[in-house]
Scaffold this motif. Structure first.
Motif, PDB file in Angstrom:
ATOM      1  N   ILE A 144       0.819  -1.211   0.000  1.00 23.60           N
ATOM      2  CA  ILE A 144       0.000   0.000   0.000  1.00 23.60           C
ATOM      3  C   ILE A 144       0.855   1.264   0.000  1.00 23.60           C
ATOM      4  N   ALA A 145       1.762   1.363   0.958  1.00 26.55           N
ATOM      5  CA  ALA A 145       2.556   2.590   1.066  1.00 26.55           C
ATOM      6  C   ALA A 145       3.454   2.801  -0.148  1.00 26.55           C
ATOM      7  N   ARG A 146       4.200   1.768  -0.538  1.00 25.63           N
ATOM      8  CA  ARG A 146       5.157   1.973  -1.624  1.00 25.63           C
ATOM      9  C   ARG A 146       4.486   2.315  -2.961  1.00 25.63           C
ATOM     10  N   PRO A 147       3.396   1.664  -3.359  1.00 25.80           N
ATOM     11  CA  PRO A 147       2.759   2.082  -4.620  1.00 25.80           C
ATOM     12  C   PRO A 147       2.310   3.541  -4.601  1.00 25.80           C
ATOM     13  N   LEU A 148       1.752   3.988  -3.489  1.00 27.85           N
ATOM     14  CA  LEU A 148       1.351   5.397  -3.389  1.00 27.85           C
ATOM     15  C   LEU A 148       2.565   6.318  -3.447  1.00 27.85           C
ATOM     16  N   ILE A 149       3.621   5.946  -2.750  1.00 31.17           N
ATOM     17  CA  ILE A 149       4.847   6.752  -2.748  1.00 31.17           C
ATOM     18  C   ILE A 149       5.476   6.775  -4.130  1.00 31.17           C
ATOM     19  N   ASN A 150       5.507   5.639  -4.814  1.00 31.18           N
ATOM     20  CA  ASN A 150       6.095   5.601  -6.156  1.00 31.18           C
ATOM     21  C   ASN A 150       5.345   6.503  -7.123  1.00 31.18           C
ATOM     22  N   GLU A 151       4.024   6.469  -7.073  1.00 33.78           N
ATOM     23  CA  GLU A 151       3.250   7.340  -7.953  1.00 33.78           C
ATOM     24  C   GLU A 151       3.531   8.806  -7.651  1.00 33.78           C
ATOM     25  N   ALA A 152       3.619   9.158  -6.379  1.00 30.16           N
ATOM     26  CA  ALA A 152       3.881  10.549  -5.998  1.00 30.16           C
ATOM     27  C   ALA A 152       5.250  10.991  -6.480  1.00 30.16           C
TER      28      ALA A 152
END
Length: 331
Positions: free
Chosen positions: A223-231
Motif C-alpha cells: 500500500i505505502a510503496r505504490p502510493l509513494i512511487n506514484e507521488a
C-alpha cells in the motif's frame, strides 16, 4: 521576534504555546472560526493543554478575530485548513504590512499560491511539521509525545538564506519544535504531503491509529510503496527533487507507525469523525492532478481520493465512532 498564529486548532495552539512558554517570545492568536473563538473567550482567553492525556491545565493566550486584530507581528504563522485559508486571508488582508513574513506549515498543497497574493516571495516560508497533536475540543489541545518529540523543516520560497529564517530557527529551536532548514522549497513541502498521502488518508478510511495500519503485514510494500512511487513519479516529471528518497519515505512511514506515533490518529481522521470535510483533495488529489498534468499514471492516488470522499458520504448511513472522545473505551 513577534509571532501571530492564524488558526487556534491543534497545530496552531501547539506552535503558539511552545513559542510563548518555551521560547519566551510574544505570541498572538487570530481565530477565524467563531465557535472556537467564542469557546476560548468563555474560558477567559485561556486554553486547556495536556500532554498524552495527562497534566491538563489552563494557559492564558492573546486571541482575536481577524477583524478585531490590530497587532504588528514580524511573522504570521498560518495553520488553517486549506479550504478555509482564502476566506481568512481576505478578512486579514487590511492587517498585513510590508516587510512582514508569512510562514505556512499547513497540511496539503494550495496555500503558497494564496499567500503570494498578499506577501512577496522574499517574505514567504514553507514548512512541514512531523509533530503529533490532537484537538480534543475548541480551546483544548493535547500534545502527543515527549517534550522534544517531533521535528519540523522550513525553506524560503526564494531558496536563499535570510536573516528572518535565522531568527525563526533560533526561536523554534528554543520552543522545542526541532527545526531544520533546507534550500529546496517544493521538495521540502512535498515530503510531508507524500507521507500524509499514505498515513492520513489510509488511517482515515479505516478509522485507525497509525500503528494499527501495520497489522496488515504487507502495508508498507503493498500500500505505502505504490502510493509513494506514484507521488515520486509525478514530482520527478515536474522536475521536483524531494529531500528524501523513495526508500527513505517508506522507512519514515515504518518508523512513525511502529515507533514514532503508533497511537496517533492523524488530523484527517480528526476532521472525519467530527463530520467535517477532509483535506484529501489537497493531498492525494493534488498528487493525482500533478501526475495527470505530466502524463504520469497515478491510479492509486485517484482511487484513494475517491475512497476518502466515499467514506465521507457513508457517514450519513454509518456514523463513525469518535475514538478520541473522552468516554471512548475501545482501542
Amino acid at each position: 521576534m513577534k509571532y501571530t498564529v492564524v488558526g487556534a486548532g491543534a497545530m496552531g495552539l501547539r506552535y503558539g504555546i511552545l513559542l510563548q512558554e518555551n521560547a519566551g517570545v510574544p505570541v498572538d492568536f487570530v481565530e477565524p472560526t467563531q465557535a472556537s473563538l467564542d469557546k476560548i473567550h468563555e474560558q477567559g482567553d485561556k486554553v486547556w493543554k495536556s500532554r498524552d492525556h495527562k497534566d491538563r491545565h489552563e494557559i492564558k493566550i492573546n486571541i482575536f478575530s481577524p477583524e478585531e486584530y490590530e497587532g504588528n507581528p514580524d511573522v504570521w504563522i498560518f495553520f488553517m485548513k486549506q479550504m478555509q485559508l482564502q476566506d481568512t486571508l481576505d478578512r486579514l488582508s487590511p492587517k498585513f504590512k510590508p516587510g512582514q513574513t508569512a510562514l505556512g506549515a499547513m497540511n496539503g498543497m494550495g496555500h503558497i499560491e494564496k499567500l503570494q497574493k498578499y506577501f512577496d516571495d522574499e517574505h514567504i516560508i514553507g514548512g512541514t511539521a512531523m509533530i503529533a497533536t490532537v484537538l480534543n475540543d475548541y480551546g483544548d489541545v493535547d500534545f502527543m509525545g515527549g517534550e522534544s518529540m517531533g521535528s519540523s523543516v522550513y525553506a524560503n520560497l526564494t531558496e536563499k538564506p535570510s536573516t528572518v529564517m535565522d531568527k525563526i530557527q533560533e526561536d523554534f529551536k528554543a520552543a522545542h519544535l526541532n527545526p531544520s532548514y533546507t534550500e529546496n522549497f517544493m521538495g521540502t513541502l512535498l515530503t510531508k504531503v507524500f507521507f500524509n498521502a499514505v498515513e492520513n488518508s489510509i488511517a482515515t478510511m479505516f478509522q485507525s491509529r497509525m500503528g494499527q495500519l501495520m497489522a496488515y503485514d504487507n502495508f508498507l510494500e503493498g500500500i505505502a510503496r505504490p502510493l509513494i512511487n506514484e507521488a515520486y513519479d509525478a514530482a520527478e516529471a515536474e522536475g521536483i527533487t524531494l529531500i528524501e528518497t523513495r526508500d527513505e519515505m517508506v522507512k519514515q512511514v515504518d518508523y512513525v507507525s511502529n515507533i514514532g506515533n503508533p497511537l496517533h490518529f492523524p488530523s484527517m481522521y480528526q476532521d472525519f469523525v467530527k463530520g467535517r470535510p477532509t483535506e484529501v483533495d489537497y493531498i492525494n488529489g493534488w498528487i493525482a492532478d500533478l501526475a495527470d498534468k505530466n502524463g504520469v499514471n497515478a491510479p492509486n492516488q485517484h482511487l484513494v481520493t475517491n475512497f476518502v470522499h466515499l467514506a465521507e458520504s457513508m457517514r450519513e448511513f454509518t456514523p463513525p465512532v469518535n475514538k478520541l472522545a473522552p468516554d471512548y473505551k475501545g482501542n
